[in-house]
Design a protein around this motif. Sequence first.
Motif, PDB file in Angstrom:
ATOM      1  N   UNK A   1       0.803  -1.221   0.000  1.00 42.82           N
ATOM      2  CA  UNK A   1       0.000   0.000   0.000  1.00 42.82           C
ATOM      3  C   UNK A   1       0.842   1.280   0.000  1.00 42.82           C
ATOM      4  N   UNK A   2       2.142   1.147  -0.270  1.00 39.44           N
ATOM      5  CA  UNK A   2       2.978   2.321  -0.457  1.00 39.44           C
ATOM      6  C   UNK A   2       3.694   2.804   0.774  1.00 39.44           C
ATOM      7  N   UNK A   3       3.633   2.046   1.884  1.00 34.89           N
ATOM      8  CA  UNK A   3       4.361   2.426   3.080  1.00 34.89           C
ATOM      9  C   UNK A   3       5.779   1.857   3.014  1.00 34.89           C
ATOM     10  N   UNK A   4       6.720   2.573   3.632  1.00 34.31           N
ATOM     11  CA  UNK A   4       8.073   2.077   3.601  1.00 34.31           C
ATOM     12  C   UNK A   4       8.970   2.765   4.606  1.00 34.31           C
ATOM     13  N   UNK A   5      10.177   2.242   4.727  1.00 31.21           N
ATOM     14  CA  UNK A   5      11.158   2.795   5.648  1.00 31.21           C
ATOM     15  C   UNK A   5      12.540   2.363   5.202  1.00 31.21           C
ATOM     16  N   UNK A   6      13.551   2.988   5.789  1.00 29.82           N
ATOM     17  CA  UNK A   6      14.926   2.529   5.643  1.00 29.82           C
ATOM     18  C   UNK A   6      15.405   1.960   6.969  1.00 29.82           C
ATOM     19  N   UNK A   7      16.167   0.872   6.873  1.00 30.26           N
ATOM     20  CA  UNK A   7      16.666   0.202   8.068  1.00 30.26           C
ATOM     21  C   UNK A   7      18.141  -0.101   7.879  1.00 30.26           C
ATOM     22  N   UNK A   8      18.925   0.053   8.957  1.00 35.03           N
ATOM     23  CA  UNK A   8      20.358  -0.240   8.885  1.00 35.03           C
ATOM     24  C   UNK A   8      20.585  -1.751   8.973  1.00 35.03           C
TER      25      UNK A   8
ATOM     26  N   UNK B   1      12.435 -10.136  12.939  1.00 34.22           N
ATOM     27  CA  UNK B   1      11.430  -9.236  12.399  1.00 34.22           C
ATOM     28  C   UNK B   1      12.117  -8.065  11.702  1.00 34.22           C
ATOM     29  N   UNK B   2      11.728  -7.804  10.410  1.00 29.75           N
ATOM     30  CA  UNK B   2      12.314  -6.705   9.642  1.00 29.75           C
ATOM     31  C   UNK B   2      11.299  -5.616   9.343  1.00 29.75           C
ATOM     32  N   UNK B   3       9.999  -5.985   9.311  1.00 25.99           N
ATOM     33  CA  UNK B   3       8.958  -5.013   8.945  1.00 25.99           C
ATOM     34  C   UNK B   3       7.653  -5.472   9.602  1.00 25.99           C
TER      35      UNK B   3
ATOM     36  N   UNK C   1      13.280   9.271   2.757  1.00 27.78           N
ATOM     37  CA  UNK C   1      12.639   8.201   3.520  1.00 27.78           C
ATOM     38  C   UNK C   1      13.382   8.038   4.844  1.00 27.78           C
ATOM     39  N   UNK C   2      12.623   8.051   5.938  1.00 24.07           N
ATOM     40  CA  UNK C   2      13.219   8.006   7.276  1.00 24.07           C
ATOM     41  C   UNK C   2      13.830   6.644   7.576  1.00 24.07           C
ATOM     42  N   UNK C   3      14.901   6.679   8.402  1.00 19.07           N
ATOM     43  CA  UNK C   3      15.519   5.453   8.901  1.00 19.07           C
ATOM     44  C   UNK C   3      14.810   5.071  10.203  1.00 19.07           C
ATOM     45  N   UNK C   4      14.304   3.836  10.270  1.00 19.02           N
ATOM     46  CA  UNK C   4      13.544   3.381  11.429  1.00 19.02           C
ATOM     47  C   UNK C   4      14.044   2.018  11.892  1.00 19.02           C
ATOM     48  N   UNK C   5      13.528   1.584  13.018  1.00 19.47           N
ATOM     49  CA  UNK C   5      13.913   0.306  13.587  1.00 19.47           C
ATOM     50  C   UNK C   5      13.290  -0.880  12.878  1.00 19.47           C
ATOM     51  N   UNK C   6      13.614  -2.063  13.381  1.00 26.02           N
ATOM     52  CA  UNK C   6      13.189  -3.299  12.718  1.00 26.02           C
ATOM     53  C   UNK C   6      11.675  -3.503  12.763  1.00 26.02           C
ATOM     54  N   UNK C   7      11.008  -3.050  13.802  1.00 22.70           N
ATOM     55  CA  UNK C   7       9.589  -3.384  13.978  1.00 22.70           C
ATOM     56  C   UNK C   7       8.637  -2.325  13.433  1.00 22.70           C
ATOM     57  N   UNK C   8       9.156  -1.191  12.944  1.00 19.34           N
ATOM     58  CA  UNK C   8       8.293  -0.116  12.425  1.00 19.34           C
ATOM     59  C   UNK C   8       7.778  -0.473  11.033  1.00 19.34           C
ATOM     60  N   UNK C   9       6.584   0.105  10.668  1.00 17.24           N
ATOM     61  CA  UNK C   9       6.060  -0.120   9.312  1.00 17.24           C
ATOM     62  C   UNK C   9       6.318   1.069   8.409  1.00 17.24           C
ATOM     63  N   UNK C  10       6.894   2.155   8.937  1.00 15.56           N
ATOM     64  CA  UNK C  10       7.368   3.240   8.108  1.00 15.56           C
ATOM     65  C   UNK C  10       6.349   4.312   7.833  1.00 15.56           C
TER      66      UNK C  10
END
Length: 822
Positions: free
Chosen positions: A714-721, A736-738, A776-785
Amino acid sequence: MNERLGKTIPIAIEEEVRESYLNYAMSVIVSRALPDVRDGLKPVHRRILYSMSEIGLRHDKPYKKCGRIVGDVLGKFHPHGDQSIYDALVRLAQNFSLRFPLVQGQGNFGSIDGDPPAAMRYTEARLANTADAMLKDIKKETVDFEPNYDDSIKEPTVLPAAIPNLLLNGSSGIAVGMATNMPPHNFREVSAAICAQIDNPEITADELLEYILGPDFPTAGVIHGTKGYRLAAHTGRGKVVLRARHHVEGSDKQTLIVTEIPYQVNKANLIVRIADLVRNKKIDGIADLRDESDRGGMRIVIELKKGTNPQVVLNSLFTHTSLQVNFNINNLALVDGKPKLLNLKGMIAEFIKHRQLVVRRSCEFELKKAKERESVLVGLKLALANIDEVVEIIKESKTVAIAQTKLMDRFEISTMQSQAILDMKLQRLTSLEVQKILDELGEIRKKIAFLDDLLSHEEKILTMIKEETTELSSKHGSNRVTRISPEEVIQVNIEDMIDEEDVVVVISHRGFIKRISASLYREQGRGGKGAKTSDLKENDFIKHAFLASTHTHILFVTSAGKAYWIKVFEIPEGSRTSRGRHLQTILEFEKNEDITAMVPLEDFNSESSIFMATKLGFVKRIATYDFRNAKTRGIVAIHLDEGDSLVAATLVNAGEDVFIATRYGKGLRLSGTAVRMMGRNSRGPRGIRMAIGDELMAVCPVKLDETMLLVSEKGYGKRTRYDDFSPHSRGTGGQRAYATNAKTGLLVSALSIHEDDSCIGISALGKALRFAAGKVSIMGRTAFGVRILDMSDDDSVIGIVRQPNGDSENRDVSGYLTEEKE
């Protein structure tokens, strides 16, 4: 056994077959396929020319029906079918087949378009004036004759051939186990070379090439390079690259004009071939094609689309059509009845040798006739000096035979002389006629002395050959029509002529593919709706999207586990809204195969590898070098279990970690050594253990200076290290990644990106959105962005493509995706 059947002789079948086949082979070689080095003719052509000469069809005589000529040749010399004789006769008259036609035709004798000649009952022919030189002095016992097929009459074994026909018109033929293919040459050049070789028998091939520049084809064209012909001049074998002559007209919308085509190329078939290539989109840039040839000459018009580079189109035409051909020279001819490979010097030497023999035999014939005439004139002179006694002997004789005998006894003359005296008319007794006999006798004796001197000095015979050849070349020769370019043809790499740029490769669910320049997209702010990137038909949607350079390879891996590759520039270019071209017209895969992964590759080597992952979680690594032969026909890439399919493939460097992501948002980081290199036919081990209903979705190479972009349906996203994930063993469940939910939908894309990169999102309905990765924001492993693309209820994201080092100057955070304007 019945005695009347005779005696049975047992013969081993292998011996009989061997002997019979050798007899057949030699018959084909000697009597059908190969020309004689002396006159350059095959038996059928020699018989046609001799037969036309016998029935008086010289170049200054009226034409006769070809049916009459064919019938005469068929009945007397060549009982092998009238059509084969007519075909040979037609070729002798075609000015696009022979550099110097030996027959003049009247009527339809075919065309360079491949049109057949009219039936022999409609066409007429006679010998050309060049054929006179071929038949010169044939009545003077200059050549040997042999019985024809039924031993009823005799035919020549070779023609006197005062012109070097083999070099002038060339020859081609396929025998049993051997073939010949000789090019035509320019008469003036060949004549100069013959004179040079007579003057210097030790002349080298390189020195002869100062006179003979190369072949001179009747259809002209342009020969590129001299190495091939130089090799043929030395060895008898070589290759000549022949191209059509062309020029470009116009400035804005340019047009290619072809005025000459290579030798033995069918013009109509050539045009059809070009049209097929344009229709099948093998050649781009041609807007129209037509043939404007007329009596004034050839003119093939190829109109180009606006902005098309003519040289690119030409190189494609040279590669895929007969606008460029290779003429493979093979100078095989019959020498003393045996096939022999000849270089340039050898062919000229054999012609000179033949002409020496012909001139010698002609002189011997003339000398014999001159001596006979001298003898008659001496007898007549003797009779005139003793005319009263001669008359008395004749009057006293009862018969002619008695008178002849008495004359022979009285004056000691020969039978021929006595007969000439008896045949002499009374008018010869006048003083004027007596003087004519004395003058003729003086001329005959001068001729005899000249011929005796000629026959006793071989160098004078050679001088005569030089003078004769020079005279004939001045009379029948012409300027060279085939131009020779010293530049060798270098195999043009079309890739070198294509500008290197980033393009988006898009494939729809129904298999349509195209490439779109990445510069056509402007960046939008996060949450934009995008604009259409394909005009798709009903029930079709974008399934794959990839960013690559036009100069890279792109490896396709199908659901059947086969791999194919092409260069990116070979994918047809389209606009943002065009549908593209179907993959089956580019790659030769089966109808039930589906493209599941695309990987751009710079080259094929053993250091880098392709990391593959299947829907059920199995993984494997294969060296890119193993795919070097895949090309468009494909090779096996992975063995798949029933119900499994390949879903991801990516390029991985040696020792590099990989990250596996699933649709439910689970991820597993694997060490670069966790999965070893394997062969193409293996399945590979389990990579990640997944929950029921989950599927493996993506594989990313782990790069510490980059982050992982995760995008949902549905177009949601994030960046993760990547540092947020610790490496785990192969076959574990991962981390868990997303955090997927009903609002975000399942995970659809995971890829490594750099802070300065741009990304292009593609939706199932064909919309595209370009955005900066840094937004695009950098977020943690459990966020949906956060929302990246605004998807309607009936649309969803199917993939994200990355463009390295995006240009920030093109960002337009307020507008929708639009096409760039110059």
